[in-house]
Design an enzyme around this catalytic site. Structure first.
Site, PDB file in Angstrom:
ATOM      1  N   THR A 664       0.630  -0.752   0.071  1.00  0.00           N
ATOM      2  CA  THR A 664       0.132   0.278   0.101  1.00  0.00           C
ATOM      3  C   THR A 664       0.789   1.081   0.355  1.00  0.00           C
ATOM      4  O   THR A 664       0.584   2.473  -0.298  1.00  0.00           O
ATOM      5  CB  THR A 664      -0.928  -0.333   1.036  1.00  0.00           C
ATOM      6  N   LYS A 668       0.327   4.796  -1.728  1.00  0.00           N
ATOM      7  CA  LYS A 668       0.401   6.486  -1.398  1.00  0.00           C
ATOM      8  C   LYS A 668       1.751   7.826  -2.206  1.00  0.00           C
ATOM      9  O   LYS A 668       1.469   7.921  -2.093  1.00  0.00           O
ATOM     10  CB  LYS A 668       1.280   5.858   0.083  1.00  0.00           C
TER      11      LYS A 668
END
Ligand SMILES: *Cc1c(COP(=O)(O)O)cnc(C)c1O
Length: 821
Positions: A664, A668
């Site tokens: 993840t 970002k």
């Protein structure tokens, strides 16, 4: 009369003057300080209380609404929540950040100067825990009835210090100054049972089981209301703390052994004392099993109590309750619900089983064998004797179904069994989770495909419809709106604020890439973010880095499969090229690392040491001054991520293909306009699809090629023998060039790369170096680079956690929004 709509969820005004009054009132009456000599921390407390008063009103409203509308609820069970600081998030979600800043200003306090004093709630290790926190934000923002359950660790993720380049761990005493975001609920308590034995007896023709003797610990609830963004819904995260059954054991008291009584109290309260700092590895310790069962048992008891209190029958559970298992850590919940339904509520086995499977679903987070949880049968039998019996019975019925489906195939029965008989009888928690769930999901397309092909191959043959892929996401409220105010303002100026709730709106930025003024503004934002990070690096490490250089960023847990070593080999090769005059016109680079190693993971700690040793040499070598620097920023957490990510030019997502479930951090960074250099692994594949092949740097073996190479016999030394640059870099590490005070420091590490290299660093080296040359070439054309970076931001809408959560709501949980927008 309409009970809910009769109630105004926001009687406390959120205008500046009202906030001012609340803050002053809180400072005097709750914190107990005179405004004339209050410290910055006192003001922080006072502002937090002003926000909390307004959150809890909305929480009451939301709760009434959900009860009245008889909604179906989802309960998210997770051992970890990597939340970070709460204040700015709360103020922004509630919509009065600006008012609050102004209110404080009039009282002579700068909000910016106090937010950093809050401790970072780090009740998680990395991606898995951060996903749980993003999911809570999205549930509340989308008005979905969702509750988190977890553990209120007294000590969260350790603080990482560096001493002579090595990681040193310090305890994270995050509750030291109290926690204004939690509401202790001393009346919400449940007993949790350990050890003892099971007694059977017949009752009106049925066999009943009683779990007797052993120890009891009390789970006490602490509620953390979680406000949605841009609405008035507030959901709840309930964390459990362990308390002794009675303050002191009366038996010991009566015997006059006062000290023993106190000791027992302390021992039972250790269950929720500390987060295990292991990421992607299972720990087989008894205390860990007790932690898992402790929070699961309290949560399931609480869920059942709420369900029955609302007047529903047990048979209605699957219509009113969905329970999501975040990895296998809470998988014992399946046996616990069965125990409560069968032993306490006297439901027949089959009926209880149908309910259980209708309620649970399971998210798998990794394929790596060392991460797969198994518990020795003898340990489970001793700690949770009744659960072990229930698991046997679940397995008995399940294996009958397997035999029915695959007659005569004894091998598949052994492979599928919840009990692994092949190495000392172990309970396979992933098998329990799949058998007891109606849905199982992987967290990215490739990951789910590999789950079906490898780990759950036989399960997939048996129940193909049970497996779905739900690609992870991130919350744009934190990772863009809060972390990157410069970019946020620029976006808002051009396309408004709708993207905060609908990230796909960012594609409206695409036409702006042809607008030179916009490109310049985009560059300026990145530049200012790099200056902000440079300031942080200066302040924390005393190192001056130049914002003119490319910021090449690898921030994540330190793990061999994530291949920080590959990055280091590139750094050394680039260093050698500069020194040998072979680097040409390359753009100056600052290689930035951050990440923690599990304290017991020796190799990962060695990698940190190596990075710092290399940094020491590079940063002090006048021959590369102005061209190359290396910085390892200590104590990676949500707060430091929020500063590093907006400042990144290049995002390193270089795991061995087939090992990173999703990632993840990759999302970002791309959302914040960093270009990715990465392998075809995890969600990188979907990021490539979204941003376009020309806007991402892909290199290395793909997952199939990794498999084939491994199958035909991988020989890392061949790469060493045939590539001179690689050989030079490895020799320097091995021979102590970076560790002159201890030349043999990395001999083992290099030997392992040459002889084993489990994660195929050497196989991908050449292609990585070549791709880095392309990175450099593009970076030197700042205008072309900026266009591509902007396209990354504009095309990352798919990776919003709201899309992820909407998919769970529809495909897995069957829940719908309820609330005011
Ligand atoms: C997002 C995040 C992670 C996960 O990063 P990956 O690169 O996906 O491994 C870990 N730690 C923190 C603090 C994060 O914010």
């Amino acid at each position: 009369m309409d009970m809910v709509h009769d109630y105004d969820p926001t009687p406390l005004s959120c205008d500046k003057d009202a906030l001012k009054e609340s803050i002053r009132d809180g400072l005097i009456h709750i914190v107990g300080k005179d405004p004339l000599n209050a410290t910055r921390r006192d003001w922080l407390q006072a502002v937090s209380y002003a926000a909390r008063e307004r959150i809890i009103e909305r929480r009451m409203y939301t709760k009434r609404l959900f009860n009245q509308e008889q909604v179906k609820r989802v309960y998210y069970l997770s051992m970890e929540y990597l939340i970070g600081r709460m204040l700015v998030n709360s103020l922004m979600n509630l919509g009065f950040y600006e008012n609050c800043k102004d209110a404080l200003k009039e009282m002579g306090v700068d909000l910016h100067e106090i937010v950093g004093l809050e401790s970072d709630a780090a009740l998680g290790n990395g991606g898995l825990g951060r996903l749980a926190a993003c999911i809570l934000d999205s549930l509340a923002t989308q008005c979905l009835p969702g509750y988190g359950y977890g553990i209120r660790y007294e000590f969260g993720m350790f603080h990482q210090h560096l001493e002579d380049g090595e990681q040193v761990e310090h305890p994270d005493n995050w509750l030291r100054y109290g926690n204004p975001w939690e509401f202790p609920r001393p009346e919400k308590i449940y007993p949790v049972h350990f050890y003892g034995y099971v007694v059977e007896h017949r009752e009106r023709g049925v066999t009943r089981h009683h779990w007797e003797d052993g120890e009891e610990v009390i789970a006490m609830a602490y509620d953390h209301p979680t406000p949605g963004f841009g609405n008035k819904n507030v959901n709840n995260l309930r964390l459990w703390a362990a308390k002794a059954t009675r303050d002191f054991d009366l038996d010991y008291f009566n015997e006059g052994d006062y000290i023993r009584a106190v000791q027992e109290k302390i021992e039972s309260e250790t269950i929720s004392m500390v987060l295990y700092p292991n990421d992607a590895t299972a720990v087989g310790r008894e205390l860990r099993l007790k932690q898992e069962y402790f929070f699961v048992s309290a949560s399931i008891q609480d869920i059942l109590a709420r369900h029955l209190e609302l007047g529903y029958s047990l048979g209605e559970l699957p219509n009113k309750v969905a329970i999501q298992l975040n990895d296998t850590h809470p998988a014992i919940a399946i046996a616990e619900l069965m125990r409560l339904l069968v032993d306490q509520h006297h439901l027949p086995w089959q009926k209880a089983w149908n309910i259980t499977c209708g309620v649970f679903s399971y998210t798998n987070h990794t394929l790596m064998p060392e991460a797969l949880e198994t518990w020795p049968v003898h340990l489970m039998e001793r700690v949770l004797p009744r659960h072990m019996q229930i698991i046997y019975e679940i397995n008995f019925h399940f294996l009958n179904e397997v035999r029915h489906n695959f007659p005569g195939d004894n091998a598949i029965v052994q492979r599928l069994s919840i009990i692994d008989e092949s190495n000392g009888r172990q309970v396979r928690m992933a098998h329990l989770a799949v058998v007891g769930s109606h849905m199982v999901n992987g967290v990215a397309a490739l990951h789910t495909q590999l789950l079906k092909k490898n780990l759950f191959r036989d399960f997939h043959r048996l129940w193909p419809e049970r497996f779905v892929s739900i690609t992870n996401g991130i919350t744009p409220r934190l990772w863009l709106n809060q972390a990157n105010p410069g970019l946020r303002d620029l976006i808002n100026e051009h396309i408004g604020e709708d993207w905060l709730m609908d990230l796909q709106q960012l594609n409206k930025l695409e036409p702006l890439i042809d607008n030179p003024g916009f490109r310049e503004r985009f560059q300026q934002v990145k530049r200012r973010n790099k200056e902000r990070l440079a300031d942080m690096i200066k302040e924390e490490m005393g190192l001056t880095v130049s914002p003119d250089a490319m910021f090449d960023v690898q921030i994540k847990r330190i793990h061999e499969y994530k291949r920080q070593l590959l990055n280091v080999l590139h750094i050394i090769s680039y260093y050698n090229r500069i020194r040998d005059g072979r680097a040409g016109e390359q753009a100056p680079r600052v290689s930035i690392f951050a990440g923690k190693a599990a304290p017991s993971y020796v190799r990962a700690k060695q990698i940190i040491h190596l990075i710092n040793d290399v940094a020491d040499v590079v940063n002090h070598d006048p021959m590369v001054a102005g061209k190359q620097q290396v910085a390892f920023i200590p104590n990676y957490d949500v707060s430091s991520a929020s500063v590093i990510i907006p400042a990144a030019d290049l995002s390193e997502q270089i795991s061995t293909a087939g090992t990173e479930a999703s990632g993840t951090g990759n999302m970002k960074l791309a959302l914040n306009g960093a270009m990715t250099i990465g392998t075809l692994d995890g969600a990188n594949i979907e990021i490539r699809q979204a941003v376009g092949e020309e806007n991402i740097f892909i290199f290395g073996l793909n997952a199939d090629e990794v498999d084939h190479l491994r199958a035909e016999g991988y020989r890392p030394r061949d790469y060493y023998d045939s590539n001179e640059e690689l050989r030079q870099a490895l020799d320097m590490i091995r021979d102590g060039f970076f560790s002159p005070s201890e030349p043999g420091r990395y001999r083992d590490l290099v030997q392992n790369l040459l002889e084993v290299d489990t994660f195929m660093v050497l196989a991908d080296y050449e292609s990585y170096i070549r791709e880095q040359e392309r990175v450099d070439e593009l970076y030197r054309d700042q205008d072309a680079w900026t266009r591509r970076a902007m396209l990354n931001t504009a095309r990352m809408g798919y990776f919003s956690i709201d899309r992820t959560v909407a998919e769970y709501a529809e495909k897995v949980w069957g829940i719908v929004p309820e609330g005011w927008n």
